[in-house]
Scaffold this active site. Structure first.
Site, PDB file in Angstrom:
ATOM      1  N   LYS A  52       8.438 -36.402  82.589  1.00 15.72           N
ATOM      2  CA  LYS A  52       7.645 -36.930  83.693  1.00 15.72           C
ATOM      3  C   LYS A  52       7.945 -38.414  83.932  1.00 15.72           C
ATOM      4  O   LYS A  52       8.106 -38.861  85.064  1.00 15.72           O
ATOM      5  CB  LYS A  52       6.147 -36.700  83.428  1.00 15.72           C
ATOM      6  CG  LYS A  52       5.757 -35.227  83.570  1.00 15.72           C
ATOM      7  CD  LYS A  52       4.348 -34.899  83.093  1.00 15.72           C
ATOM      8  CE  LYS A  52       4.129 -33.374  83.192  1.00 15.72           C
ATOM      9  NZ  LYS A  52       2.805 -32.932  82.686  1.00 15.72           N
ATOM     10  N   GLN A  96      -2.172 -35.447  79.756  1.00 16.48           N
ATOM     11  CA  GLN A  96      -1.345 -34.315  79.337  1.00 16.48           C
ATOM     12  C   GLN A  96      -2.189 -33.300  78.571  1.00 16.48           C
ATOM     13  O   GLN A  96      -2.886 -33.639  77.624  1.00 16.48           O
ATOM     14  CB  GLN A  96      -0.175 -34.811  78.474  1.00 16.48           C
ATOM     15  CG  GLN A  96       0.770 -33.721  78.003  1.00 16.48           C
ATOM     16  CD  GLN A  96       1.575 -33.100  79.145  1.00 16.48           C
ATOM     17  OE1 GLN A  96       2.014 -33.778  80.065  1.00 16.48           O
ATOM     18  NE2 GLN A  96       1.746 -31.789  79.102  1.00 16.48           N
ATOM     19  N   ASP A 119      -3.377 -34.106  89.001  1.00 13.85           N
ATOM     20  CA  ASP A 119      -3.274 -32.714  88.544  1.00 13.85           C
ATOM     21  C   ASP A 119      -4.252 -31.811  89.303  1.00 13.85           C
ATOM     22  O   ASP A 119      -4.284 -30.594  89.075  1.00 13.85           O
ATOM     23  CB  ASP A 119      -3.552 -32.625  87.039  1.00 13.85           C
ATOM     24  CG  ASP A 119      -2.310 -32.239  86.252  1.00 13.85           C
ATOM     25  OD1 ASP A 119      -1.317 -31.835  86.896  1.00 13.85           O
ATOM     26  OD2 ASP A 119      -2.325 -32.336  85.018  1.00 13.85           O
TER      27      ASP A 119
END
Lengths: 289, 289
Positions: A52, A96, A119
């Site tokens: 990422k 994460q 997200d």
């Protein structure tokens, strides 16, 4: 069988994002930025986070990484998130997942500012998606939607696979993939069948579908009996097996069928990070800083 | 055919709610309260609002009604909502839909405090529902869910109709009924098929289902061809026709089948208001005032 080239679709999209970032820098002097938070040292999570950060760099997006100890109390994670919420230099915040045991991931996610929730897992953003009446509305309102489902829809669009009026089965109902993907397919006018571990006759149900998306995390779970001729099969699974990475579809078993399918690796995988970059741009634009 | 007695299920539940309200009054000296807002004078909306106020009275819930002029600008609706958000005497706020033309209903709904959002239409509450992993979680967290879908699930539970593992088709994808109902059925472990105006082969799809819920607002839309023997049919439609009120199901056409079905009137209708009372109680409890 026709392979859907997720790598190509992804790299085209990344090039487009890179251009947009350059334009933003040129026009505003500002650089979109993403903060990533990793708690503990899970090897797979480390690999994802590295990719990422690397993808941000390549696209010209600034990234800030925070690594908390495996044993950090939940309050510490939340305190960090709040600090990042207030930091006007940060456009997107990615926590994460999964978190180490004994931590309530949703509680942490709920503290991320909806404006920075790249997200799409804050209830406010999940709700905006749910209430959206069309794909156009999702795009126009710059709604932050979970990256993997967004990637799946992008793959379908770019592959010229019609969604409208088609029957789409989603196998798996996670908050990260199955549920938001079902809402996205619905917004694209598919008839959507949400299936899961309690579903009976899963094979028959899938066999009736024009589009099958599987996201259950079980190696080679879907075989020939699930797929009808002419279907599009999107394999979200990434499973580590003694024989290497493989998807939720038994690729060898279906490869002689007249279908379109995403391979693993090289299918949905690259799209997830691409859509994270896209969401970071959206967050930048929504915040109009 | 077995008739599902929505009136009986509803009046049982209202008695239960009335008891809970009395207990709250006794224990806290406080009375749960609902504010209703009607914009304009649509005759059907007037009838609904009257019934809602009456139901509050019967249950011992305090109600406050606000009637705005048809031509009130949207800012006036929003200003009223904000005032009610801040009023600590008010537990729930209900904005009667539909609003007169030229008003953005969702924008108004978004200003209702999620804690007082007894219709479950604020994105935050829609998101909490979407992210819920089970029916238990929805109950335990006191999540505010749109009243009609909540009523449908209550009817299924009280009628002893198993949802887990069954195939449930929802016809219609409105934010008020179809979508939240799909999420509720999923949380109850059904395999859920979301269908709508773009769905092909709707009859065949419905014919495969154990549970069919129809909420499209088209008189007698569902006939024998949609229903399999043994199915449970929940008719959410309330249509005014020259021959009187009728549902979305052609009742006469299916009445000789071996099915369970909710009549119109006397099926889902009474449950909607009952669940509004239930949600007002939930809002009271969530606010812990």
């Amino acid at each position: 069988m026709k392979l859907i080239d997720g790598k190509k679709i992804s790299s085209d999209k990344r090039a487009e994002i890179k251009e947009k970032v350059a334009k933003i820098k040129q026009q505003t002097g500002k650089t979109p930025s993403l903060a990533t938070i990793l708690v503990g040292g899970d090897p797979a999570s480390r690999v994802y986070i590295k990719s990422k950060i690397k993808a941000c760099e390549d696209a010209g997006i600034k990234s800030f990484h925070y690594n908390l100890d495996e044993n950090s109390p939940q309050e510490e994670i939340i305190a960090l998130i709040k600090k990042l919420n207030e930091n006007s230099e940060i456009d997107g915040i990615l926590l994460q997942l999964p978190l180490p045991q004994n931590k309530d991931a949703q509680e942490c996610l709920n503290t991320i500012s909806p404006l920075k929730d790249v997200d799409g897992l804050h209830p406010f953003n999940a709700g905006l998606l749910n209430l959206s009446k069309s794909w156009n509305e999702i795009i126009e309102k710059n709604i932050l939607v979970s990256c993997t489902p967004l990637g799946v829809v992008h793959i379908l669009h770019k592959s010229g696979i019609t969604i409208k009026g088609k029957t789409a089965v989603v196998i798996g109902r996670s908050n990260l993939v199955g549920k938001p993907l079902s809402m996205l397919l619905l917004a694209n006018d598919a008839t959507v069948i949400m299936t899961h571990s309690k579903t009976r006759n899963l094979k028959e149900i899938c066999k009736s579908a024009d589009i099958v998306v599987v996201a259950v995390g079980k190696a080679r779970f879907v075989n020939k009996d699930f797929i009808k001729t002419g279907a599009a099969v999107i394999d979200v699974g990434i499973n580590r097996t003694p024989e290497g990475l493989c998807g939720d579809v038994d690729f060898d078993a279906v490869k002689d069928m007249d279908i379109e399918i995403t391979p693993v690796p090289g299918g949905v995988g690259p799209m997830t990070i691409t859509m994270l970059l896209e969401n970071t741009l959206k967050a930048f634009n929504n915040r109009k800083r």
